[in-house]
Motif scaffolding. Structure first.
Motif, PDB file in Angstrom:
ATOM      1  N   ILE A  18       0.869  -1.175   0.000  1.00  0.00           N
ATOM      2  CA  ILE A  18       0.000   0.000   0.000  1.00  0.00           C
ATOM      3  C   ILE A  18       0.904   1.222   0.000  1.00  0.00           C
ATOM      4  O   ILE A  18       1.797   1.341   0.846  1.00  0.00           O
ATOM      5  N   GLU A  19       0.675   2.117  -0.953  1.00  0.00           N
ATOM      6  CA  GLU A  19       1.515   3.303  -1.093  1.00  0.00           C
ATOM      7  C   GLU A  19       1.275   4.314   0.022  1.00  0.00           C
ATOM      8  O   GLU A  19       0.161   4.470   0.507  1.00  0.00           O
ATOM      9  N   LYS A  20       2.338   4.996   0.391  1.00  0.00           N
ATOM     10  CA  LYS A  20       2.239   6.108   1.331  1.00  0.00           C
ATOM     11  C   LYS A  20       1.834   7.333   0.511  1.00  0.00           C
ATOM     12  O   LYS A  20       2.674   7.970  -0.110  1.00  0.00           O
ATOM     13  N   ASN A  21       0.538   7.647   0.500  1.00  0.00           N
ATOM     14  CA  ASN A  21       0.045   8.707  -0.372  1.00  0.00           C
ATOM     15  C   ASN A  21      -0.491   9.918   0.382  1.00  0.00           C
ATOM     16  O   ASN A  21      -1.203  10.734  -0.179  1.00  0.00           O
ATOM     17  N   SER A  22      -0.159  10.048   1.661  1.00  0.00           N
ATOM     18  CA  SER A  22      -0.594  11.231   2.393  1.00  0.00           C
ATOM     19  C   SER A  22       0.601  11.832   3.125  1.00  0.00           C
ATOM     20  O   SER A  22       1.556  11.136   3.465  1.00  0.00           O
ATOM     21  N   THR A  23       0.536  13.127   3.339  1.00  0.00           N
ATOM     22  CA  THR A  23       1.568  13.824   4.086  1.00  0.00           C
ATOM     23  C   THR A  23       1.014  14.145   5.462  1.00  0.00           C
ATOM     24  O   THR A  23      -0.053  14.741   5.593  1.00  0.00           O
ATOM     25  N   VAL A  24       1.741  13.736   6.480  1.00  0.00           N
ATOM     26  CA  VAL A  24       1.333  13.960   7.856  1.00  0.00           C
ATOM     27  C   VAL A  24       2.187  15.084   8.426  1.00  0.00           C
ATOM     28  O   VAL A  24       3.405  15.038   8.356  1.00  0.00           O
ATOM     29  N   GLY A  25       1.538  16.107   8.975  1.00  0.00           N
ATOM     30  CA  GLY A  25       2.262  17.238   9.542  1.00  0.00           C
ATOM     31  C   GLY A  25       2.649  18.249   8.483  1.00  0.00           C
ATOM     32  O   GLY A  25       2.324  18.109   7.299  1.00  0.00           O
ATOM     33  N   THR A  26       3.359  19.276   8.933  1.00  0.00           N
ATOM     34  CA  THR A  26       3.795  20.336   8.035  1.00  0.00           C
ATOM     35  C   THR A  26       5.257  20.670   8.275  1.00  0.00           C
ATOM     36  O   THR A  26       5.818  20.342   9.325  1.00  0.00           O
ATOM     37  N   GLY A  27       5.856  21.329   7.305  1.00  0.00           N
ATOM     38  CA  GLY A  27       7.227  21.792   7.445  1.00  0.00           C
ATOM     39  C   GLY A  27       8.241  20.676   7.492  1.00  0.00           C
ATOM     40  O   GLY A  27       8.036  19.592   6.941  1.00  0.00           O
ATOM     41  N   GLY A  28       9.323  20.929   8.205  1.00  0.00           N
ATOM     42  CA  GLY A  28      10.435  19.990   8.281  1.00  0.00           C
ATOM     43  C   GLY A  28      10.124  18.712   9.027  1.00  0.00           C
ATOM     44  O   GLY A  28      10.831  17.720   8.885  1.00  0.00           O
ATOM     45  N   SER A  29       9.074  18.716   9.832  1.00  0.00           N
ATOM     46  CA  SER A  29       8.748  17.507  10.584  1.00  0.00           C
ATOM     47  C   SER A  29       7.675  16.658   9.904  1.00  0.00           C
ATOM     48  O   SER A  29       7.199  15.683  10.470  1.00  0.00           O
ATOM     49  N   SER A  30       7.282  17.027   8.676  1.00  0.00           N
ATOM     50  CA  SER A  30       6.260  16.246   7.970  1.00  0.00           C
ATOM     51  C   SER A  30       6.869  14.945   7.439  1.00  0.00           C
ATOM     52  O   SER A  30       8.077  14.837   7.264  1.00  0.00           O
ATOM     53  N   LEU A 128      -3.737  -4.894  11.008  1.00  0.00           N
ATOM     54  CA  LEU A 128      -4.003  -5.403   9.653  1.00  0.00           C
ATOM     55  C   LEU A 128      -2.712  -5.497   8.837  1.00  0.00           C
ATOM     56  O   LEU A 128      -2.439  -6.518   8.197  1.00  0.00           O
ATOM     57  N   LEU A 129      -1.917  -4.440   8.856  1.00  0.00           N
ATOM     58  CA  LEU A 129      -0.677  -4.436   8.067  1.00  0.00           C
ATOM     59  C   LEU A 129       0.285  -5.530   8.521  1.00  0.00           C
ATOM     60  O   LEU A 129       0.886  -6.226   7.697  1.00  0.00           O
ATOM     61  N   TYR A 130       0.428  -5.716   9.824  1.00  0.00           N
ATOM     62  CA  TYR A 130       1.371  -6.713  10.333  1.00  0.00           C
ATOM     63  C   TYR A 130       0.844  -8.132  10.195  1.00  0.00           C
ATOM     64  O   TYR A 130       1.612  -9.055   9.921  1.00  0.00           O
ATOM     65  N   THR A 131      -0.444  -8.327  10.384  1.00  0.00           N
ATOM     66  CA  THR A 131      -1.008  -9.677  10.261  1.00  0.00           C
ATOM     67  C   THR A 131      -0.792 -10.228   8.856  1.00  0.00           C
ATOM     68  O   THR A 131      -0.452 -11.403   8.684  1.00  0.00           O
ATOM     69  N   PHE A 132      -0.980  -9.365   7.865  1.00  0.00           N
ATOM     70  CA  PHE A 132      -0.877  -9.811   6.477  1.00  0.00           C
ATOM     71  C   PHE A 132       0.446  -9.399   5.827  1.00  0.00           C
ATOM     72  O   PHE A 132       0.607  -9.503   4.617  1.00  0.00           O
ATOM     73  N   LEU A 133       1.403  -8.945   6.641  1.00  0.00           N
ATOM     74  CA  LEU A 133       2.753  -8.577   6.184  1.00  0.00           C
ATOM     75  C   LEU A 133       2.715  -7.642   4.977  1.00  0.00           C
ATOM     76  O   LEU A 133       3.405  -7.866   3.979  1.00  0.00           O
ATOM     77  N   VAL A 134       1.926  -6.590   5.065  1.00  0.00           N
ATOM     78  CA  VAL A 134       1.749  -5.655   3.961  1.00  0.00           C
ATOM     79  C   VAL A 134       2.794  -4.550   4.053  1.00  0.00           C
ATOM     80  O   VAL A 134       2.801  -3.787   5.012  1.00  0.00           O
ATOM     81  N   PRO A 135       3.679  -4.451   3.062  1.00  0.00           N
ATOM     82  CA  PRO A 135       4.633  -3.348   3.055  1.00  0.00           C
ATOM     83  C   PRO A 135       3.942  -2.044   2.668  1.00  0.00           C
ATOM     84  O   PRO A 135       2.956  -2.053   1.930  1.00  0.00           O
ATOM     85  N   THR A 136       4.453  -0.939   3.181  1.00  0.00           N
ATOM     86  CA  THR A 136       3.915   0.379   2.839  1.00  0.00           C
ATOM     87  C   THR A 136       4.989   1.208   2.158  1.00  0.00           C
ATOM     88  O   THR A 136       6.167   1.092   2.467  1.00  0.00           O
ATOM     89  N   GLY A 137       4.565   2.043   1.220  1.00  0.00           N
ATOM     90  CA  GLY A 137       5.508   2.880   0.495  1.00  0.00           C
ATOM     91  C   GLY A 137       6.271   2.082  -0.534  1.00  0.00           C
ATOM     92  O   GLY A 137       5.963   0.936  -0.823  1.00  0.00           O
ATOM     93  N   GLN A 138       7.285   2.730  -1.087  1.00  0.00           N
ATOM     94  CA  GLN A 138       8.123   2.043  -2.063  1.00  0.00           C
ATOM     95  C   GLN A 138       9.002   1.038  -1.350  1.00  0.00           C
ATOM     96  O   GLN A 138       9.565   1.328  -0.294  1.00  0.00           O
ATOM     97  N   ILE A 139       9.135  -0.131  -1.914  1.00  0.00           N
ATOM     98  CA  ILE A 139       9.954  -1.178  -1.317  1.00  0.00           C
ATOM     99  C   ILE A 139      11.403  -0.940  -1.743  1.00  0.00           C
ATOM    100  O   ILE A 139      11.709  -0.813  -2.927  1.00  0.00           O
ATOM    101  N   ASP A 140      12.296  -0.834  -0.749  1.00  0.00           N
ATOM    102  CA  ASP A 140      13.713  -0.692  -1.057  1.00  0.00           C
ATOM    103  C   ASP A 140      14.246  -2.062  -1.439  1.00  0.00           C
ATOM    104  O   ASP A 140      14.221  -2.987  -0.632  1.00  0.00           O
ATOM    105  N   ASP A 141      14.695  -2.198  -2.656  1.00  0.00           N
ATOM    106  CA  ASP A 141      15.219  -3.463  -3.144  1.00  0.00           C
ATOM    107  C   ASP A 141      16.674  -3.253  -3.527  1.00  0.00           C
ATOM    108  O   ASP A 141      16.971  -2.527  -4.466  1.00  0.00           O
TER     109      ASP A 141
END
Length: 166
Positions: A18-30, A128-141
Motif C-alpha cells: 500500500i503506497e504512502k500517499n498522504s503527508t502527515v504534519g507540516t514543514g520539516g517535521s512532515s 491489519l498491516l502486520y497480520t498480512f505482512l503488507v509493506p507500505t511505500g516504495q519497497i527498497d530493493d
C-alpha cells in the motif's frame, strides 16, 4: 485452522503493498504516511474475497493528561495534551467457523477528546498491516540498482595495517 491459514496466505498474496500517499504534519517535521481509509478499503476487499472478517473484542487504554499555561500577546491560556495508549484484541474470523485472536497497539495525542480514537485507529491499521505482512511505500530493493551504476570514485578502500594507529 487450515482454512483460516489458507485465507490469510491468499490475502497476503493479493495485497502486495500500500503506497504512502498522504503527508502527515507540516514543514520539516512532515512525513509520508498511509491513510487508515486506504488500509481498511484494500484489506477489507481482500479479506472478504477470502472469507475473513475482523471484530474488535477488547481495548485496554491508559490516558495521561498534561496541563500547562501558555502566555502570549493575547494573554494567558490554559492548555492540555491528552495522550492515550491502547492495547487491543481482535478476533479474525473465517467463514468456516475458524478464528484466531490478534493483538494491536497504538498511541494517540490530542488537545481534547480525540486521542483515544487516534490510538485505536492506529492499533487497528497496524494490526491489519502486520497480520498480512503488507509493506507500505516504495519497497527498497537492493537489487534494483546494479553495482556497475555506482560511482566507483566514491568507493572506500579498507585501511591497511600501516594506516592504523595501534
Amino acid at each position: 485452522m487450515k482454512e483460516i491459514a489458507e485465507a490469510i496466505v491468499k490475502v497476503t498474496e493479493k495485497v502486495k503493498g500500500i503506497e504512502k500517499n498522504s503527508t502527515v504534519g507540516t514543514g520539516g517535521s512532515s512525513y509520508k504516511g498511509v491513510n487508515d481509509k486506504d488500509v481498511k478499503t484494500i484489506m477489507r476487499e481482500a479479506m472478504a474475497e477470502n472469507g475473513l472478517s475482523m471484530l474488535p473484542t477488547g481495548i485496554d487504554a491508559k490516558t495521561t493528561i498534561t496541563r500547562w499555561e501558555e502566555t502570549s500577546t493575547y494573554g494567558t491560556k490554559q492548555k492540555q495534551s491528552v495522550f492515550t495508549e491502547v492495547t487491543t484484541k481482535y478476533l479474525l474470523l473465517h467463514t468456516s467457523g475458524e478464528s484466531i485472536e490478534l493483538a494491536g497497539y497504538g498511541q494517540g495525542v490530542d488537545s481534547q477528546d480525540k486521542g483515544a480514537g487516534k490510538a485505536t485507529t492506529y492499533a487497528c491499521k497496524y494490526t491489519l498491516l502486520y497480520t498480512f505482512l503488507v509493506p507500505t511505500g516504495q519497497i527498497d530493493d537492493a537489487d534494483s540498482v546494479h553495482s556497475d551504476e555506482y560511482d566507483k570514485e566514491k568507493s572506500i578502500t579498507p585501511p591497511t595495517n600501516n594506516d592504523l594507529d595501534l
